[in-house]
Design an enzyme around this catalytic site. Structure first.
Site, PDB file in Angstrom:
ATOM      1  N   SER A 241       0.829  -1.225   0.000  1.00  0.00           N
ATOM      2  CA  SER A 241       0.000   0.000   0.000  1.00  0.00           C
ATOM      3  C   SER A 241       0.855   1.263   0.000  1.00  0.00           C
ATOM      4  O   SER A 241       0.538   2.244  -0.687  1.00  0.00           O
ATOM      5  CB  SER A 241      -0.971   0.001   1.181  1.00  0.00           C
ATOM      6  OG  SER A 241      -0.296  -0.219   2.400  1.00  0.00           O
ATOM      7  N   HIS A 271      -1.959  -8.908   1.892  1.00  0.00           N
ATOM      8  CA  HIS A 271      -1.650  -7.632   2.578  1.00  0.00           C
ATOM      9  C   HIS A 271      -2.819  -7.315   3.526  1.00  0.00           C
ATOM     10  O   HIS A 271      -3.141  -8.109   4.406  1.00  0.00           O
ATOM     11  CB  HIS A 271      -1.392  -6.571   1.510  1.00  0.00           C
ATOM     12  CG  HIS A 271      -0.853  -5.267   1.997  1.00  0.00           C
ATOM     13  ND1 HIS A 271      -0.235  -5.106   3.204  1.00  0.00           N
ATOM     14  CD2 HIS A 271      -0.850  -4.015   1.417  1.00  0.00           C
ATOM     15  CE1 HIS A 271       0.138  -3.839   3.361  1.00  0.00           C
ATOM     16  NE2 HIS A 271      -0.239  -3.160   2.290  1.00  0.00           N
ATOM     17  N   HIS A 318       5.658 -12.703   7.451  1.00  0.00           N
ATOM     18  CA  HIS A 318       5.906 -11.319   7.041  1.00  0.00           C
ATOM     19  C   HIS A 318       7.120 -11.276   6.129  1.00  0.00           C
ATOM     20  O   HIS A 318       8.053 -12.049   6.292  1.00  0.00           O
ATOM     21  CB  HIS A 318       6.132 -10.407   8.260  1.00  0.00           C
ATOM     22  CG  HIS A 318       5.900  -8.979   7.935  1.00  0.00           C
ATOM     23  ND1 HIS A 318       6.893  -8.168   7.433  1.00  0.00           N
ATOM     24  CD2 HIS A 318       4.783  -8.211   8.010  1.00  0.00           C
ATOM     25  CE1 HIS A 318       6.385  -6.965   7.227  1.00  0.00           C
ATOM     26  NE2 HIS A 318       5.109  -6.959   7.559  1.00  0.00           N
ATOM     27  N   ARG A 327       2.728  -4.760  16.710  1.00  0.00           N
ATOM     28  CA  ARG A 327       1.334  -4.309  16.540  1.00  0.00           C
ATOM     29  C   ARG A 327       0.377  -5.401  17.028  1.00  0.00           C
ATOM     30  O   ARG A 327      -0.709  -5.111  17.524  1.00  0.00           O
ATOM     31  CB  ARG A 327       1.080  -3.961  15.059  1.00  0.00           C
ATOM     32  CG  ARG A 327       2.005  -2.873  14.523  1.00  0.00           C
ATOM     33  CD  ARG A 327       1.860  -2.685  13.025  1.00  0.00           C
ATOM     34  NE  ARG A 327       2.226  -3.874  12.276  1.00  0.00           N
ATOM     35  CZ  ARG A 327       2.110  -3.995  10.947  1.00  0.00           C
ATOM     36  NH1 ARG A 327       1.613  -2.992  10.233  1.00  0.00           N
ATOM     37  NH2 ARG A 327       2.467  -5.110  10.337  1.00  0.00           N
ATOM     38  N   ASP A 373      -2.444  -8.425  11.492  1.00  0.00           N
ATOM     39  CA  ASP A 373      -3.789  -8.863  11.110  1.00  0.00           C
ATOM     40  C   ASP A 373      -4.289 -10.065  11.900  1.00  0.00           C
ATOM     41  O   ASP A 373      -5.476 -10.379  11.875  1.00  0.00           O
ATOM     42  CB  ASP A 373      -3.813  -9.184   9.609  1.00  0.00           C
ATOM     43  CG  ASP A 373      -3.430  -7.975   8.784  1.00  0.00           C
ATOM     44  OD1 ASP A 373      -4.013  -6.907   9.012  1.00  0.00           O
ATOM     45  OD2 ASP A 373      -2.528  -8.081   7.933  1.00  0.00           O
TER      46      ASP A 373
HETATM   47  N1  HAX Z   1       1.101 -19.748   5.700  1.00  0.00           N
HETATM   48  C1  HAX Z   1       1.526 -20.634   4.766  1.00  0.00           C
HETATM   49  N2  HAX Z   1       2.598 -20.439   3.993  1.00  0.00           N
HETATM   50  C2  HAX Z   1       3.314 -19.324   4.212  1.00  0.00           C
HETATM   51  C3  HAX Z   1       2.966 -18.380   5.189  1.00  0.00           C
HETATM   52  C4  HAX Z   1       1.802 -18.619   5.939  1.00  0.00           C
HETATM   53  N3  HAX Z   1       1.353 -17.757   6.857  1.00  0.00           N
HETATM   54  N4  HAX Z   1       3.863 -17.364   5.170  1.00  0.00           N
HETATM   55  C5  HAX Z   1       4.747 -17.674   4.197  1.00  0.00           C
HETATM   56  N5  HAX Z   1       4.417 -18.847   3.618  1.00  0.00           N
HETATM   57  C6  HAX Z   1       5.068 -19.519   2.503  1.00  0.00           C
HETATM   58  C7  HAX Z   1       5.061 -18.606   1.283  1.00  0.00           C
HETATM   59  O1  HAX Z   1       3.808 -18.668   0.608  1.00  0.00           O
HETATM   60  C8  HAX Z   1       6.227 -19.169   0.492  1.00  0.00           C
HETATM   61  O2  HAX Z   1       5.787 -20.352  -0.116  1.00  0.00           O
HETATM   62  P1  HAX Z   1       6.336 -20.787  -1.564  1.00  0.00           P
HETATM   63  O3  HAX Z   1       7.820 -20.891  -1.425  1.00  0.00           O
HETATM   64  O4  HAX Z   1       5.650 -22.093  -1.819  1.00  0.00           O
HETATM   65  O5  HAX Z   1       5.919 -19.715  -2.519  1.00  0.00           O
HETATM   66  C9  HAX Z   1       7.216 -19.550   1.576  1.00  0.00           C
HETATM   67  O6  HAX Z   1       6.432 -19.719   2.780  1.00  0.00           O
HETATM   68  C10 HAX Z   1       8.286 -18.496   1.830  1.00  0.00           C
HETATM   69  O7  HAX Z   1       7.640 -17.275   2.080  1.00  0.00           O
HETATM   70  P2  HAX Z   1       8.306 -16.149   3.023  1.00  0.00           P
HETATM   71  O8  HAX Z   1       9.572 -15.737   2.369  1.00  0.00           O
HETATM   72  O9  HAX Z   1       8.367 -16.618   4.415  1.00  0.00           O
HETATM   73  O10 HAX Z   1       7.214 -15.013   2.988  1.00  0.00           O
HETATM   74  P3  HAX Z   1       6.978 -13.884   1.877  1.00  0.00           P
HETATM   75  O11 HAX Z   1       7.848 -12.744   2.180  1.00  0.00           O
HETATM   76  O12 HAX Z   1       7.064 -14.458   0.500  1.00  0.00           O
HETATM   77  O13 HAX Z   1       5.454 -13.532   2.131  1.00  0.00           O
HETATM   78  C11 HAX Z   1       3.553 -12.946   3.396  1.00  0.00           C
HETATM   79  C12 HAX Z   1       5.060 -12.757   3.206  1.00  0.00           C
HETATM   80  C13 HAX Z   1       3.062 -12.010   4.471  1.00  0.00           C
HETATM   81  C14 HAX Z   1       2.843 -12.624   2.074  1.00  0.00           C
HETATM   82  C15 HAX Z   1       3.294 -14.422   3.808  1.00  0.00           C
HETATM   83  O14 HAX Z   1       3.913 -14.676   5.045  1.00  0.00           O
HETATM   84  C16 HAX Z   1       1.837 -14.781   3.864  1.00  0.00           C
HETATM   85  O15 HAX Z   1       1.242 -15.115   2.836  1.00  0.00           O
HETATM   86  N6  HAX Z   1       1.180 -14.691   5.087  1.00  0.00           N
HETATM   87  C17 HAX Z   1      -0.225 -14.948   5.239  1.00  0.00           C
HETATM   88  C18 HAX Z   1      -1.055 -13.755   4.785  1.00  0.00           C
HETATM   89  C19 HAX Z   1      -0.896 -12.587   5.735  1.00  0.00           C
HETATM   90  O16 HAX Z   1      -1.029 -12.725   6.941  1.00  0.00           O
HETATM   91  N7  HAX Z   1      -0.655 -11.401   5.184  1.00  0.00           N
HETATM   92  C20 HAX Z   1      -0.528 -10.173   5.980  1.00  0.00           C
HETATM   93  C21 HAX Z   1       0.918  -9.728   6.123  1.00  0.00           C
HETATM   94  C22 HAX Z   1       1.071  -8.452   6.915  1.00  0.00           C
HETATM   95  C23 HAX Z   1       0.472  -7.329   6.163  1.00  0.00           C
HETATM   96  O17 HAX Z   1       0.887  -6.900   5.116  1.00  0.00           O
HETATM   97  N8  HAX Z   1      -0.609  -6.839   6.683  1.00  0.00           N
HETATM   98  O18 HAX Z   1      -1.341  -5.947   6.007  1.00  0.00           O
END
Ligand code: HAX
Length: 439
Positions: A241, A271, A318, A327, A373
């Site tokens: 964002s 996000h 994250h 938070r 979140d």
């Molecule tokens: N559940 C399952 N798998 C997860 C995970 C979770 N909570 N968090 C990361 N992973 C997976 C990723 O999808 C990725 O899988 P692949 O290699 O198969 O693609 C792997 O673990 C490595 O990811 P990472 O390097 O640890 O995490 P990223 O930086 O790629 O992604 C995210 C960060 C926040 C997008 C991710 O942790 C996620 O999808 N979390 C769940 C959704 C979420 O809570 N989002 C909110 C984040 C905070 C925010 O922005 N708030 O607004």
């Protein structure tokens, strides 16, 4: 010129001069290197952006102008008899770079209240949308409809000098932040309360007035809104964002257009929409297990099933953080005081006890800890705000404080249009010395 605007301009001129020196003396100094993996994997960790309002440390969490969340809860001015910081104060801090006095915050609250009236055509457009439209879509449409009011767009069309961009950006920023609570509350009341909107109360602070327009007179909910609006406001510049707002703003799109870009990014489930997803995931778990109080073992199994189904566990992980999000902790502390026995809150705490070990055991999730979140929806649910699709709108109203303060800095510092270099895989192969594949 308002005195906060003057203070901002003084600070921006001073920093602008410092940056000029930095660039002339150290412009060629290398501050990072880029790996092939970073180019393919979301540009993680590449230092390529300047954001003055906050800085994220992977272990410690966010600091706004050097202040952590616990420090801000203590140091920012509060409403009369209130216990949580006024988010207007955080906006001042991000904009001016110094902690505000109570008078500064009261002044800002009054300015925001004066500018808060949303023009009728915005509501008319929202009224025409199908009632099933997602609140984040309505919110983005509403901000776009407000764009007719942009002072920046008008001034640019009339032909202003570059050195004056900041001033119109500042004016749009204040007006947009002033109007977002009324816009968001209108969407909430339209969607969930038969269209009966509630008049603003100009004597209330920005967050309490928002809560009031949503339909809440409970002082403890007002406290939650002040906290919520403070902790969601900013998370340095690389998150979707903030980055989207900055990127679109760099084309000199006005603050309304730039902020809409940020909001359509916030609406993504990885996000900001994760706050809605968390509650949906817990509700589904409870329904599937046929209990509102699942055991740790049941939760652990549900998490494993979620992972096995190729889905993410929302609220965990994250891109930068490697510890429990402060938070999350701030909300947990709030819940311990106000609603330690709320069923959804207890579920969130139980998940926190089991999820990190399971996520860690996958060996690939870099951060097994909860993010912001994971907790917010449980608190809102406790106060009766159960319409989870609306949660990201609350996040969006708060996020305006950070991304728009940053946009003011972008314009005041004269940051240019953003244009990183992209590569093809063919070019990457050439760079790493592999032979070219036949195309
Ligand atoms: N559940 C399952 N798998 C997860 C995970 C979770 N909570 N968090 C990361 N992973 C997976 C990723 O999808 C990725 O899988 P692949 O290699 O198969 O693609 C792997 O673990 C490595 O990811 P990472 O390097 O640890 O995490 P990223 O930086 O790629 O992604 C995210 C960060 C926040 C997008 C991710 O942790 C996620 O999808 N979390 C769940 C959704 C979420 O809570 N989002 C909110 C984040 C905070 C925010 O922005 N708030 O607004």
């Amino acid at each position: 010129m308002g005195y906060i605007k003057e203070r901002f301009k003084e600070k921006a001129d001073a920093l602008g001069a410092e940056i000029k020196d930095i660039l002339s003396q150290h412009g060629e100094k290398v501050i990072g290197e880029v790996k092939v993996s970073q180019a393919y994997q979301g540009m993680r960790g590449i230092p390529g952006l300047i954001t003055e309002t906050s800085l994220l440390d992977s272990e410690e969490g966010i600091r706004f102008r050097g202040y952590s969340i616990p420090e801000l809860r203590e140091l920012l001015p509060k409403a009369e008899g209130g216990i949580e910081p006024l988010p207007e104060g955080l906006f001042y801090l991000m904009l001016v770079g110094e902690l505000p006095s109570k008078e500064d915050v009261d002044h800002l609250s009054a300015v925001l209240a004066r500018r808060s009236n949303v023009p009728k055509h915005v509501f008319n457009i929202l009224d025409k949308m199908p009632v099933s439209t997602h609140p984040m879509t309505l919110f983005s449409i509403g901000v776009m409809a407000l764009q007719t009011e942009s002072k920046f767009a008008k001034a640019y069309k009339d032909g202003i000098s570059k050195k004056d961009y900041w001033e119109y950006t500042y004016e749009d920023t204040i007006t947009l932040i002033a109007r977002l609570p009324q816009l968001a509350a209108y969407i909430y009341r339209m969607k969930y309360h038969g269209g009966e909107s509630i008049e603003p109360d100009a004597d209330l602070d920005w967050a309490a007035n928002f809560a009031h327009m949503l339909g809440y007179e409970d002082k403890s909910f007002w406290a939650l809104m002040r906290l919520y609006m403070t902790i969601h406001a900013d998370h340095e510049g690389g998150n979707v964002s903030a980055h989207a707002t900055h990127l679109v703003g760099s084309a000199l799109s006005d603050p309304y257009l730039a902020f809409t870009a940020g909001m359509t990014g916030l609406a993504g489930p990885l996000h900001g929409l994760a706050n809605q997803e968390v509650i949906g995931w817990i509700e589904d778990m409870c329904e599937e297990l046929n209990t509102q109080e699942p055991s740790q073992e049941q939760i652990a199994q549900y998490i494993k099933d979620t992972l096995a189904a190729g889905k993410v566990v929302p609220g965990y992980g994250h891109a930068v953080l490697r510890k429990t999000d402060p938070r999350f902790t701030a909300q947990m502390e709030f819940a311990k005081v106000h609603c330690p026995d709320a069923p959804m809150v207890k579920n969130v705490w139980k998940i926190y006890e089991v999820a990190p070990d399971i996520l860690n055991a996958t060996g690939k999730i870099k951060n097994p800890w909860p993010n912001v979140d994971a907790h917010s929806g449980a608190l809102l649910t406790h106060y009766g705000l159960v319409e989870k699709e609306f949660y990201t709108v609350l996040f969006g109203v708060s996020r305006a404080l950070g991304v728009l303060a940053s946009l003011c800095w972008d314009r005041a510092l004269g940051l240019p249009i953003e244009r990183p270099k992209s590569l093809t895989t063919k070019r990457i192969k050439e760079m790493i010395g592999e032979t070219e594949v036949a195309s």
